[in-house]
Design an enzyme around this catalytic site. Structure first.
Site, short mmCIF file in Angstrom:
data_model
loop_
_atom_site.label_atom_id
_atom_site.label_comp_id
_atom_site.label_asym_id
_atom_site.label_seq_id
_atom_site.Cartn_x
_atom_site.Cartn_y
_atom_site.Cartn_z
CG HIS A 1 -3.89 -6.13 0.07
ND1 HIS A 1 -2.90 -6.93 0.60
CD2 HIS A 1 -4.85 -7.00 -0.39
CE1 HIS A 1 -3.24 -8.21 0.45
NE2 HIS A 1 -4.41 -8.27 -0.15
CB CYS B 1 -16.56 8.01 2.93
SG CYS B 1 -18.07 7.79 3.90
CB ALA C 1 13.37 -8.13 -3.60
CB VAL D 1 -0.93 0.00 1.24
CG1 VAL D 1 -1.89 -1.17 1.21
CG2 VAL D 1 -0.14 -0.01 2.56
CB THR E 1 4.31 -12.01 -0.91
OG1 THR E 1 3.13 -12.41 -0.19
CG2 THR E 1 4.44 -12.88 -2.16
C1 BJW Z 1 11.90 -10.33 1.69
C2 BJW Z 1 12.85 -9.42 2.09
C3 BJW Z 1 13.64 -8.92 1.09
C4 BJW Z 1 11.78 -9.96 3.83
N1 BJW Z 1 13.47 -9.31 -0.16
N2 BJW Z 1 11.74 -10.71 0.45
C5 BJW Z 1 -8.82 -18.51 2.53
C6 BJW Z 1 -8.20 -19.26 3.50
C7 BJW Z 1 -7.89 -18.70 4.74
C8 BJW Z 1 -8.20 -17.37 5.04
C9 BJW Z 1 -8.81 -16.63 4.06
C10 BJW Z 1 -9.12 -17.19 2.84
N3 BJW Z 1 -9.71 -16.24 2.07
C11 BJW Z 1 -9.78 -15.09 2.80
C12 BJW Z 1 -9.24 -15.32 4.02
C13 BJW Z 1 -9.14 -14.33 5.12
C14 BJW Z 1 -7.98 -13.38 4.98
C15 BJW Z 1 -6.69 -14.17 4.96
O1 BJW Z 1 -6.07 -14.38 3.93
N4 BJW Z 1 -6.24 -14.59 6.13
C16 BJW Z 1 -5.02 -15.37 6.25
C17 BJW Z 1 -3.90 -14.49 6.84
C18 BJW Z 1 -5.30 -16.54 7.13
N5 BJW Z 1 -8.13 -12.56 3.79
C19 BJW Z 1 -8.91 -11.49 3.81
O2 BJW Z 1 -9.55 -11.17 4.80
C20 BJW Z 1 -8.99 -10.66 2.53
N6 BJW Z 1 -10.37 -10.44 2.22
C21 BJW Z 1 -11.14 -11.38 1.70
O3 BJW Z 1 -10.72 -12.43 1.30
O4 BJW Z 1 -12.44 -11.02 1.66
C22 BJW Z 1 -13.42 -11.93 1.20
C23 BJW Z 1 -14.69 -11.16 0.96
C24 BJW Z 1 -15.33 -11.28 -0.24
C25 BJW Z 1 -16.52 -10.56 -0.46
C26 BJW Z 1 -17.01 -9.73 0.53
C27 BJW Z 1 -16.36 -9.59 1.73
C28 BJW Z 1 -15.18 -10.32 1.95
C29 BJW Z 1 -8.37 -9.28 2.75
C30 BJW Z 1 -6.92 -9.34 3.01
C31 BJW Z 1 -6.41 -7.93 3.36
C32 BJW Z 1 -4.97 -7.93 3.81
N7 BJW Z 1 -4.68 -6.66 4.38
C33 BJW Z 1 -3.31 -6.40 4.85
C34 BJW Z 1 -3.28 -5.03 5.55
C35 BJW Z 1 -3.35 -3.91 4.50
C36 BJW Z 1 -3.37 -2.56 5.17
C37 BJW Z 1 -2.13 -2.25 5.93
O5 BJW Z 1 -1.05 -2.07 5.34
O6 BJW Z 1 -2.24 -2.13 7.16
O7 BJW Z 1 -2.41 -6.45 3.73
S1 BJW Z 1 -2.68 -7.67 5.95
C38 BJW Z 1 -1.04 -7.62 5.31
O8 BJW Z 1 -0.73 -8.91 4.72
C39 BJW Z 1 -1.05 -6.59 4.18
C40 BJW Z 1 -0.21 -7.29 3.14
O9 BJW Z 1 -0.46 -6.77 1.84
C41 BJW Z 1 -0.61 -8.74 3.30
C42 BJW Z 1 0.40 -9.71 2.77
O10 BJW Z 1 1.60 -9.62 3.47
P1 BJW Z 1 2.99 -9.78 2.71
O11 BJW Z 1 3.14 -8.68 1.74
O12 BJW Z 1 3.11 -11.14 2.19
O13 BJW Z 1 4.02 -9.47 3.91
P2 BJW Z 1 4.57 -10.51 4.99
O14 BJW Z 1 5.14 -9.71 6.09
O15 BJW Z 1 3.58 -11.53 5.34
O16 BJW Z 1 5.76 -11.26 4.22
C43 BJW Z 1 6.93 -10.57 3.83
C44 BJW Z 1 7.82 -11.57 3.10
O17 BJW Z 1 8.93 -10.86 2.62
C45 BJW Z 1 8.36 -12.69 4.01
O18 BJW Z 1 8.15 -13.93 3.38
C46 BJW Z 1 9.85 -12.39 4.10
O19 BJW Z 1 10.66 -13.55 4.15
C47 BJW Z 1 10.08 -11.64 2.83
N8 BJW Z 1 11.20 -10.71 2.86
N9 BJW Z 1 12.71 -9.24 3.47
C48 BJW Z 1 12.50 -10.24 -0.42
N10 BJW Z 1 14.61 -8.01 1.39
#
Ligand code: BJW
Length: 253
Positions: free
Chosen positions: A119, A127, A234, A103, A191
């Site tokens: 995201h 709003c 990366a 984001v 990710t």
């Molecule tokens: C390096 C490095 C370097 C380090 N070089 N690499 C199916 C199964 C189970 C659960 C669900 C499912 N479907 C939906 C869900 C629920 C949920 C979910 O997925 N939960 C799981 C966690 C269990 N999903 C949702 O709720 C989503 N909504 C949804 O599905 O709605 C359905 C719906 C339909 C219709 C009507 C209503 C609802 C929404 C998900 C929203 C995620 N939001 C966040 C916060 C955003 C705002 C904020 O910034 O505060 O998004 S959570 C957070 O996680 C953020 C990220 O974009 C997202 C992913 O994280 P990311 O980018 O992978 O970061 P990390 O920290 O996890 O990983 C970093 C990686 O980098 C690591 O692997 C390191 O090793 C690596 N790394 N240094 C390269 N230098």
């Protein structure tokens, strides 16, 4: 790191690559990831208290202030070599689709065009009742925390990000799914591949026959399923990959 020849062949031969990035690509710009042990945001804060619509309804001031703090951190950072390498990759592969879960807007700041933000964006405001965009000048001028929405009498302003339990922006998700189904190479960068539906895009691409490549210093649920897993940051791996593509071979050999 040596880049395997079959990966170079796949990279050279592909015409419709998809790159999907996560927080790891911005880590080298100084932005904390979410799930890295010790340094990740979720190691210090509970997502249930800050990144759900229920959390915002319960304590809008806390959630607004937390996001303001993160916005302020962003004003001090800039894109890194990983973001810049993807701009360069786009020059070589004009049909590249860049999808991000981030984001922070750093891909756009680096010069990538048409970034699909799954995201949302932390620098934009909407709003909470209507989802309509709110002008940043209105936000800056309001003395309230959070500002009252200009679009609804009972609405509050909130960051334009997707919280847990919320639907992803339909246009962005559909574009990303279409691109994943049609791509010939899917590159997952920085990710943890645990948040859905974003995590499924790589699997969708693999099922449709694309070569799946991961760049990450750590193991993720995707690592064993990917055709190639490049273990490393990366900011080093992506420039090497793009250099190898430009020179027709891995310059380290
Ligand atoms: C390096 C490095 C370097 C380090 N070089 N690499 C199916 C199964 C189970 C659960 C669900 C499912 N479907 C939906 C869900 C629920 C949920 C979910 O997925 N939960 C799981 C966690 C269990 N999903 C949702 O709720 C989503 N909504 C949804 O599905 O709605 C359905 C719906 C339909 C219709 C009507 C209503 C609802 C929404 C998900 C929203 C995620 N939001 C966040 C916060 C955003 C705002 C904020 O910034 O505060 O998004 S959570 C957070 O996680 C953020 C990220 O974009 C997202 C992913 O994280 P990311 O980018 O992978 O970061 P990390 O920290 O996890 O990983 C970093 C990686 O980098 C690591 O692997 C390191 O090793 C690596 N790394 N240094 C390269 N230098």
């Amino acid at each position: 790191m040596i880049i395997p020849d079959p990966l170079l062949d796949a990279l050279r031969g592909c015409s419709r690559p998809v790159v999907m990035t996560g927080a790891g690509i911005s880590a080298e710009s100084g932005i904390p990831t979410f799930r890295d042990a010790g340094t990740g945001l979720w190691a210090r804060f509970r997502p249930e208290d800050l990144a759900t619509p229920q959390a915002f309804d319960a304590d809008p001031e806390l959630v607004w202030n937390w996001y303001q703090w993160r916005r302020e951190q962003l004003s001090e950072v800039s894109p890194n070599a990983g973001h810049r390498a993807l701009v360069e990759l786009g020059r070589h592969k004009p049909l590249l689709t860049l999808v991000t879960q981030n984001v922070d807007g750093l891909h756009q700041a680096a010069g990538s065009k048409q970034v699909i933000e799954l995201h949302g964006s932390i620098v934009k405001t909407i709003c909470h009742k209507t989802g309509k965009p709110v002008d940043e000048r209105f936000v800056r001028q309001s003395g309230e925390v959070p500002p009252r929405s200009p679009h609804h009498p009972d609405g509050l302003c909130r960051p334009a990000v997707v919280w847990f339990g919320e639907a992803l922006p339909a246009g962005a998700l559909n574009q990303a799914m279409d691109a994943a189904r049609r791509c010939d190479l899917f590159l997952s960068v920085g990710t943890s591949s645990v948040v859905e539906p974003a995590a499924s895009l790589a699997l969708m691409a693999g099922d449709a026959g694309a070569c799946v490549v991961e760049i990450n210093p750590a193991e993720t649920p995707l690592t064993q399923l990917a055709d190639f897993a490049l273990k490393g940051p990366a900011g080093s791996v992506l420039p090497k990959l793009v250099e190898a593509l430009k020179h027709g071979s891995d310059p380290n050999r």
